[in-house]
Design an enzyme around this catalytic site. Structure first.
Site, PDB file in Angstrom:
ATOM      1  N   ARG A  75     -37.815 -34.615  15.204  1.00  0.00           N
ATOM      2  CA  ARG A  75     -38.745 -35.699  15.545  1.00  0.00           C
ATOM      3  C   ARG A  75     -37.995 -37.019  15.619  1.00  0.00           C
ATOM      4  NH1 ARG A  75     -43.859 -33.677  11.796  1.00  0.00           N
ATOM      5  NH2 ARG A  75     -44.178 -31.740  12.950  1.00  0.00           N
ATOM      6  N   LYS A 106     -45.896 -20.726  15.636  1.00  0.00           N
ATOM      7  CA  LYS A 106     -45.183 -21.948  15.257  1.00  0.00           C
ATOM      8  C   LYS A 106     -45.931 -22.580  14.094  1.00  0.00           C
ATOM      9  CE  LYS A 106     -43.721 -26.465  16.844  1.00  0.00           C
ATOM     10  NZ  LYS A 106     -43.502 -27.339  17.989  1.00  0.00           N
ATOM     11  N   TYR A 153     -28.658 -25.202  17.137  1.00  0.00           N
ATOM     12  CA  TYR A 153     -27.894 -26.386  17.522  1.00  0.00           C
ATOM     13  C   TYR A 153     -26.399 -26.148  17.324  1.00  0.00           C
ATOM     14  CZ  TYR A 153     -32.527 -28.447  17.493  1.00  0.00           C
ATOM     15  OH  TYR A 153     -33.849 -28.702  17.752  1.00  0.00           O
ATOM     16  N   SER A 208     -34.165 -27.928  13.405  1.00  0.00           N
ATOM     17  CA  SER A 208     -33.344 -29.081  13.047  1.00  0.00           C
ATOM     18  C   SER A 208     -33.110 -29.222  11.540  1.00  0.00           C
ATOM     19  CB  SER A 208     -33.980 -30.343  13.601  1.00  0.00           C
ATOM     20  OG  SER A 208     -35.310 -30.490  13.127  1.00  0.00           O
ATOM     21  N   LYS A 233     -49.603 -32.041  11.938  1.00  0.00           N
ATOM     22  CA  LYS A 233     -49.969 -31.203  13.080  1.00  0.00           C
ATOM     23  C   LYS A 233     -50.703 -29.947  12.626  1.00  0.00           C
ATOM     24  CE  LYS A 233     -46.188 -33.026  15.905  1.00  0.00           C
ATOM     25  NZ  LYS A 233     -45.168 -32.745  16.942  1.00  0.00           N
ATOM     26  N   LYS A 269     -41.117 -19.676  14.875  1.00  0.00           N
ATOM     27  CA  LYS A 269     -40.494 -20.933  14.465  1.00  0.00           C
ATOM     28  C   LYS A 269     -41.175 -21.516  13.234  1.00  0.00           C
ATOM     29  CE  LYS A 269     -39.689 -25.383  16.517  1.00  0.00           C
ATOM     30  NZ  LYS A 269     -40.048 -26.252  17.596  1.00  0.00           N
ATOM     31  N   GLU A 305     -51.830 -14.380  16.834  1.00  0.00           N
ATOM     32  CA  GLU A 305     -51.320 -15.346  17.812  1.00  0.00           C
ATOM     33  C   GLU A 305     -50.428 -14.646  18.847  1.00  0.00           C
ATOM     34  OE1 GLU A 305     -51.810 -18.404  18.555  1.00  0.00           O
ATOM     35  OE2 GLU A 305     -52.517 -19.520  16.820  1.00  0.00           O
TER      36      GLU A 305
END
Ligand code: PBG
Length: 338
Positions: A215, A205, A325, A286, A229, A260, A245
């Site tokens: 968010r 990610k 979505y 999003s 982040k 992602k 990872e």
């Protein structure tokens, strides 16, 4: 090479347009197909009853109260969508520095999972494990002197996962990017008797600029402020690191892997798919949804066609399934024979 041999090897004997000449022939030779089985619907839930508030940056997406979320999930099931992923938008009052609400067994997510399990069968419920919807600072972990604490956060994530499993969650999906959390979550779930609960790890990610509308939907934008982040989510300059990872998360017991964001990261999806033989999912996030919707609403793109093409691109790159979505709209289109 002699001219005649070169000619034998190619044009004019070979004409790739032949297979493309008609609809039936293109269908016959299609290498990938998109179906409702490939789609996972992410949903935002909120407190209250019969409540539906629009997410401004994501036209067509709403925060739904539990009763309406259950209805939506029924609709998804009827359209053949195999799983949904739920995210909470909780009251600002319930957020604190320690994310206490994340481990409240009666929180919004647990209520939603229990309600869905009571009235809809045979659809997978994926719950998010991360602290950001619950923290007053909007970070996915605990913060001390400006640092995101790893091991202390993982302990809370384990409690969060166990209460979600107890409420009936089928797949636990940690999106936090702390080190070592997959092994710890597996141990915690097993110790609590949830050996059958699956783990879908957001293994690669990235610290992406495409998460903005999400968010906003869960109400963490203002809390996060100008912070980022980048000390836990991956640097988008890297791809070998994504393989490390993924390898670690598989070794720690992940059943499935998630990459992602989606479209800007198809190279990562492809490399992971080629290297490991586990189910690999991708998330059309999003910001990607918002871009297609915005261009569509201006008449600059054909929205439906652009979503179809983007979702097929995920399939081509090797996705086992895709969070989008647009899942309901696409499943409806596919049913009509797109
Ligand atoms: C946070 C989380 C994020 C998304 C899913 N889980 C945002 C973030 O990391 O800040 C983004 C999903 C999207 O943009 O659609 N744990």
């Amino acid at each position: 090479m002699k001219k005649s041999i070169r000619e034998n090897a190619g044009f004019p004997r070979v004409r790739l347009r032949r297979n493309r000449k008609s609809v039936w022939s293109r269908r016959l030779v299609a290498e990938n197909r998109l179906s409702a089985d490939d789609l996972i619907l992410p949903l935002f839930v909120t407190q209250g009853e019969n409540k539906k508030t629009p997410v401004a940056m994501m036209p067509g997406v709403f925060r739904l109260s539990v009763d309406l979320a259950v209805k939506k999930i029924k609709e998804a099931k009827e359209l053949g969508i195999p799983a949904v992923a739920i995210f909470p938008s909780i009251d600002a009052k319930l957020r604190d520095a320690k994310a206490s609400e994340a481990v409240n067994a009666k929180n919004l997510i647990c209520q939603t999972v229990a309600a869905v399990k009571k009235s809809v069968s045979d659809i997978g419920i994926i719950t998010d494990v991360a602290l950001d919807p619950y923290t007053s600072h909007g970070q996915d972990g605990l913060v001390k002197n400006g640092e995101i604490l790893n091991d202390e956060t993982v302990e809370i994530l384990c409690c969060q996962a166990v209460i979600q499993a107890r409420a009936g969650a089928d797949i636990i999906a940690p999106s936090d990017m702390m080190d070592g959390r997959i092994g710890a979550l597996r141990d915690a779930l097993d110790a609590a008797g949830f050996e059958a609960v699956q783990i879908m790890s957001y293994a690669a990610k990235y610290a992406s600029n495409f998460y903005g509308p999400f968010r906003d939907a869960v109400g963490s934008t203002k809390n996060l402020g100008k912070a980022d982040k980048k000390t836990y989510q991956m640097d988008f300059a890297n791809s070998n690191e994504a393989l490390r990872e993924v390898a670690l998360d598989i070794a720690e017991g992940a059943d499935m892997i998630l990459i992602k964001p989606g479209m800007p990261y198809l190279d990562i999806l492809w490399r992971v798919r080629e290297t490991f033989h586990v189910p690999v999912f991708s998330y059309q996030v999003s910001g990607e949804y918002a871009m297609i919707k915005a261009a569509g609403s201006l008449g600059w793109l054909d929205e439906k066609a652009a979503f179809y093409e983007s979702l097929m691109a995920f399939k081509r790159a090797g996705a086992t399934g895709i969070f989008t979505y647009y899942a309901i709209e696409m499943a409806r289109e596919l049913r009509g024979g797109l």
